[in-house]
Each structure stands twice: as structure tokens, then as C-alpha cells.
Design a protein around this motif. Structure first.
Motif, mmCIF file in Angstrom:
data_model
loop_
_atom_site.group_PDB
_atom_site.id
_atom_site.type_symbol
_atom_site.label_atom_id
_atom_site.label_comp_id
_atom_site.label_asym_id
_atom_site.label_seq_id
_atom_site.Cartn_x
_atom_site.Cartn_y
_atom_site.Cartn_z
ATOM 1 N N GLY A 4 21.438 10.906 31.782
ATOM 2 C CA GLY A 4 22.652 10.161 32.087
ATOM 3 C C GLY A 4 23.061 10.213 33.543
ATOM 4 N N GLY A 5 22.266 10.872 34.386
ATOM 5 C CA GLY A 5 22.601 10.935 35.802
ATOM 6 C C GLY A 5 23.530 12.066 36.174
ATOM 7 N N ASN A 6 23.659 13.065 35.312
ATOM 8 C CA ASN A 6 24.519 14.200 35.648
ATOM 9 C C ASN A 6 23.784 15.131 36.613
ATOM 10 O OD1 ASN A 6 27.090 15.536 35.139
ATOM 11 N ND2 ASN A 6 25.871 17.172 34.272
ATOM 12 N N PRO A 7 24.406 15.440 37.768
ATOM 13 C CA PRO A 7 23.754 16.341 38.726
ATOM 14 C C PRO A 7 23.494 17.721 38.131
ATOM 15 C CG PRO A 7 25.589 15.209 39.748
ATOM 16 C CD PRO A 7 25.672 14.931 38.264
ATOM 17 N N GLN A 8 22.393 18.316 38.530
ATOM 18 C CA GLN A 8 22.071 19.673 38.122
ATOM 19 C C GLN A 8 22.370 20.587 39.302
ATOM 20 O OE1 GLN A 8 18.107 20.215 36.631
ATOM 21 N NE2 GLN A 8 18.590 22.214 35.793
ATOM 22 N N ILE A 9 23.495 21.267 39.211
ATOM 23 C CA ILE A 9 23.981 22.120 40.292
ATOM 24 C C ILE A 9 24.084 23.548 39.758
ATOM 25 C CG2 ILE A 9 25.941 22.573 41.841
ATOM 26 C CD1 ILE A 9 24.456 19.964 42.486
ATOM 27 N N PRO A 10 23.602 24.537 40.510
ATOM 28 C CA PRO A 10 23.740 25.922 40.045
ATOM 29 C C PRO A 10 25.206 26.293 39.851
ATOM 30 C CG PRO A 10 22.284 25.808 41.943
ATOM 31 C CD PRO A 10 22.914 24.458 41.796
ATOM 32 N N LYS A 11 25.449 27.103 38.830
ATOM 33 C CA LYS A 11 26.826 27.505 38.588
ATOM 34 C C LYS A 11 27.344 28.333 39.748
ATOM 35 C CE LYS A 11 26.132 31.641 35.805
ATOM 36 N NZ LYS A 11 26.454 32.276 34.540
ATOM 37 N N GLY A 12 28.648 28.242 39.962
ATOM 38 C CA GLY A 12 29.261 28.989 41.043
ATOM 39 C C GLY A 12 30.761 28.788 41.052
ATOM 40 N N GLU A 13 31.448 29.732 41.641
ATOM 41 C CA GLU A 13 32.908 29.693 41.751
ATOM 42 C C GLU A 13 33.318 29.109 43.089
ATOM 43 O OE1 GLU A 13 35.407 30.886 39.622
ATOM 44 O OE2 GLU A 13 33.938 31.330 38.064
ATOM 45 N N GLY A 14 34.445 28.416 43.119
ATOM 46 C CA GLY A 14 35.013 27.931 44.360
ATOM 47 C C GLY A 14 34.764 26.455 44.599
ATOM 48 N N ARG A 48 41.997 26.284 40.804
ATOM 49 C CA ARG A 48 40.770 27.073 40.881
ATOM 50 C C ARG A 48 39.622 26.139 40.495
ATOM 51 N NH1 ARG A 48 39.161 31.448 36.431
ATOM 52 N NH2 ARG A 48 37.143 32.044 37.276
ATOM 53 N N LYS A 49 38.498 26.241 41.181
ATOM 54 C CA LYS A 49 37.362 25.361 40.916
ATOM 55 C C LYS A 49 36.102 26.187 40.673
ATOM 56 C CE LYS A 49 39.005 21.775 44.101
ATOM 57 N NZ LYS A 49 38.600 20.910 45.237
ATOM 58 N N ALA A 50 35.216 25.599 39.865
ATOM 59 C CA ALA A 50 33.912 26.204 39.615
ATOM 60 C C ALA A 50 32.988 25.141 39.036
ATOM 61 C CB ALA A 50 34.024 27.376 38.646
ATOM 62 N N VAL A 51 31.700 25.407 39.069
ATOM 63 C CA VAL A 51 30.720 24.610 38.337
ATOM 64 C C VAL A 51 30.097 25.533 37.313
ATOM 65 C CG1 VAL A 51 28.512 23.391 38.450
ATOM 66 C CG2 VAL A 51 30.254 22.970 40.187
ATOM 67 N N LYS A 52 30.179 25.115 36.050
ATOM 68 C CA LYS A 52 29.536 25.818 34.933
ATOM 69 C C LYS A 52 28.960 24.753 34.022
ATOM 70 C CE LYS A 52 32.679 29.738 35.006
ATOM 71 N NZ LYS A 52 33.247 30.802 34.187
ATOM 72 N N TRP A 53 27.805 25.030 33.459
ATOM 73 C CA TRP A 53 27.163 24.092 32.535
ATOM 74 C C TRP A 53 27.010 22.707 33.154
ATOM 75 C CZ3 TRP A 53 31.245 27.243 30.860
ATOM 76 C CH2 TRP A 53 30.823 28.383 30.191
ATOM 77 N N ASN A 54 26.676 22.680 34.456
ATOM 78 C CA ASN A 54 26.470 21.424 35.194
ATOM 79 C C ASN A 54 27.690 20.516 35.160
ATOM 80 O OD1 ASN A 54 23.740 21.823 36.150
ATOM 81 N ND2 ASN A 54 23.179 21.731 34.001
ATOM 82 N N SER A 55 28.874 21.105 35.169
ATOM 83 C CA SER A 55 30.120 20.334 35.190
ATOM 84 C C SER A 55 31.141 21.051 36.053
ATOM 85 C CB SER A 55 30.698 20.204 33.778
ATOM 86 O OG SER A 55 29.854 19.450 32.948
#
Length: 130
Positions: A4-14, A48-55
């Protein structure tokens, strides 16, 4: 890219992982991601921001996550994790009784004022623990 075009970004905080996700959003979705992120940041300055589960996830420190983004082929899905408690309730249902969605599409108008109102309401509710 995932299905579906969802970016694959490593999880991380901030903010940095969220900005990396937004930069990797394909086509018109990148501008949508930039706009949503800016609106959320203005509505909730201490978000607060983060990436988890490619979201990308948005929350309040110590209270959990109130919102998430995810790219699909034809829209950007905004998940309000306590969306059933918002007034008015966001339009798209979920299998989870409490979660509601907003689908932002390229060819449909986007009500920024309503979105900001939902973000402010959602940020004041208990968040999701993930």
C-alpha cells in the motif's frame, strides 16, 4: 515500502523518526503527512512523537498515544485511538470499539478545523499504551 505504499521506517522515539517517515511517504501523501504533523504540533504543543509498527504515533508523555498515521494505496489513515469518545465521532469505524478513523484522500476536501478539534479532544483523553 510496505504494501500500500507505507514507508518502512525503524522504530524510534522523538520527532526525527516521524520526520523520516513523512519524508518517505509516496507522492501526494507526503504533503498530507507534513500538514497533519504541523496541525497536530500546533494543536498540542507538548505532543510526544514516535514511530512504532511502521506508523507515526502522537501522544502525551505519561498518558499514552492518542493518534496514529498509516499510508494506504488510496488514502492516509488517521487513527484516533479513543475516537468513539470524540464529538462528532470520526467517520470511519474500526474493529476496535473505541478506535475511529479518518481517511484523508487526494481528491477529497479535508476539514482542517474539524481535524484540529478532534486532535485537541483526543489529546485530553487517556491514551493507548503500546
Amino acid at each position: 515500502m510496505l504494501a500500500g505504499g507505507n514507508p518502512q521506517i525503524p522504530k524510534g522515539e522523538g520527532d526525527a523518526p516521524v520526520q523520516a517517515y513523512i519524508a518517505a511517504m509516496p507522492g501526494w501523501k507526503r504533503a498530507v503527512g507534513e500538514r497533519l504533523d504541523a496541525l497536530i504540533g500546533r494543536a498540542v504543543p507538548d505532543v510526544r512523537k514516535a514511530v512504532k509498527w511502521n506508523s507515526p504515533l502522537y501522544g502525551i508523555d505519561g498518558q499514552g498515544w492518542f493518534l496514529g498515521l498509516h499510508c494506504f494505496e488510496r488514502y492516509v489513515k488517521v487513527a484516533f485511538f479513543r475516537g468513539a469518545r470524540l464529538d462528532p465521532v470520526p467517520p470511519e469505524p474500526s474493529k476496535s470499539g473505541d478506535t475511529r478513523y479518518l481517511h484523508v484522500r487526494e481528491d477529497q476536501p479535508f476539514d482542517e478545523a474539524q481535524f484540529v478539534a478532534w486532535v485537541k479532544q483526543a489529546s485530553r483523553l487517556p491514551g493507548e499504551r503500546m
